[in-house]
Design an enzyme around this catalytic site. Structure first.
Site: not given
Ligand code: LCS
Length: 398
Positions: A59, A112, A186, A211
């Site tokens: 961790r 998001y 972000d 992504k």
């Molecule tokens: N930041 C952005 C810009 C995102 O699009 C997402 C997830 C996150 C943070 C969070 O990331 P995760 O915890 O899912 O790895 N975006 C998503 C979307 O637009 N569709 O499904 C998930």
């Protein structure tokens, strides 16, 4: 690599951070271990006290993650990086490491959905106050910053409207008001191949590595990149104590594999997106295309200035009501109806009912997220096939 030499992005995405392995393994092995042996009680104590370098417990750090963290720090031109179990793990670990009760955050009104939820009804439970503004409106930013503002938080391009925010201008305004303010960007929609916020004056970059960074739709992961002391706080407090959102060594291995082709993928995503955007722009069933690469898109000039490519994300509004829009999307034959983005497959989703369902109807309207907005993550298929699929679906509306 020669530590005294400067290398290009493609070379760094393949070589930066790699450590010689005692076995000679070319790829960083998956160190699938929760804990690490100490040779003595004294050695364990010295590691906990920070008097001796070395791993303790996964961790807090793991060799598979160290390689990946050093590579991502190099790609974002940051001092240090922390890998996390998800993008939300990165964002929440960074926020918990930046504010205490009584502090203020100024955030973009278009984020998001789960980031919006964390800021709108998560941290507010702990007496951290959040003001949401149109971050493209620099006067609104100047007015919003208060003496207790500790963080300015934004995405650019924003999820899901692709709104462009001028990172350099935001950083200038925030730091002029108070050099201690952390401008957190972000960078998920771009990846460091397209945009490097730290070079533009931001303090911290966060990613959903789910992504483009991983790029193959098989991992949930995140990163925080910034100054070494802040990343140490994120590691030893934000992640260790507050979120526990640690990345698994197996996921680190998959992301290391995905990163080797990041530049090639981003070039192809962008080429396909540009072709699709031009087609959609001229289709009579489409009211508006939201894509930073289109000269008539608001923010195009700023995008040209701060992004090396326009990326693979776009959104469209159709000349149709919400039900007809949904019916049209349901007739896609190749493109997949799914949330997430940045994968090889073209993914299509409806933000108002899916990724941004954490927004109330008024909040959606304020952020310009129309009921009929459709978001497209343009994949790596043949552009002609993606376009033909949209053509057969959209032609039904005529
Ligand atoms: N930041 C952005 C810009 C995102 O699009 C997402 C997830 C996150 C943070 C969070 O990331 P995760 O915890 O899912 O790895 N975006 C998503 C979307 O637009 N569709 O499904 C998930």
């Amino acid at each position: 690599m020669n530590a005294n030499k400067k290398y290009g992005f493609a070379t760094k995405q393949i070589h930066a951070g790699n450590k010689p392995d005692p076995t000679g393994a070319l790829c960083t092995p998956i160190y699938q271990t929760s804990t690490f042996r100490f040779s003595s009680v004294e050695q364990g104590g010295a590691r906990f006290a920070g008097q001796e370098e070395g791993y303790i417990y996964s961790r807090l750090g793991n060799p598979s993650l160290t390689t990946l963290e050093d590579k991502v720090a190099a790609l974002e031109n940051g001092e240090a990086c922390l890998a996390t179990a998800s993008g939300m793990g990165a964002i929440s670990s960074a926020i918990w490491s930046s504010v205490v009760a009584g502090d203020n955050i100024v955030a973009s009104d278009t984020l998001y959905g789960c980031t919006y939820a964390l800021l709108n009804h998560g941290v507010t439970k702990f007496n951290v106050q959040v003001d949401f503004i149109d971050m493209a409106d620099l006067d609104a930013l100047k007015k919003a910053i208060k003496p207790n503002t500790k963080v300015v938080y934004l995405e650019t391009p924003c999820n899901p409207t692709l709104k462009i925010v001028d990172i350099a201008e935001v950083a200038k305004i925030a730091h002029a008001a108070n050099p201690e303010i952390k401008v957190i960007v972000d960078n998920t929609f771009c990846s460091p191949y397209i945009q490097r916020p730290l070079d533009l004056g931001a303090d911290v970059v966060v990613h959903s590595a789910t992504k483009y960074l991983n790029g193959h739709g098989d991992v949930i992961a995140g990163f925080i990149i910034g100054k070494a002391d802040f990343i140490a706080t994120c590691r030893m407090f934000g992640l260790k104590d507050m979120t526990g959102a640690v990345m698994s060594p197996f996921n680190a291995f998959l992301i290391l594999r995905g990163l080797k082709t990041l530049d090639i993928r981003m070039e192809r995503h962008t080429k396909n997106a540009m072709a699709l955007a031009n087609f959609l722009h001229d289709h009579p069933a489409v009211k508006k295309v939201y894509y930073p690469g289109l000269p008539d898109f608001e923010g195009h000039e700023i995008a040209k200035k701060q992004m090396d490519l326009f990326g693979g994300m776009m959104a469209i509004e159709l000349n149709a009501d919400r039900d007809t829009t949904a019916k049209c999307i349901n007739t896609l034959e190749l493109c997949t109806i799914a949330v997430s983005l940045g994968d090889a497959e073209t993914l299509v989703e409806h933000p108002a009912s899916m990724t941004h369902s954490t927004y109330s109807a008024e909040e959606l309207a304020m952020a310009g997220i129309a009921e009929g907005l459709v978001r497209i993550s343009v994949g790596l298929e043949d552009a002609d096939d993606i376009i033909a699929d949209f053509k057969q679906a959209l032609d039904r509306l005529l």
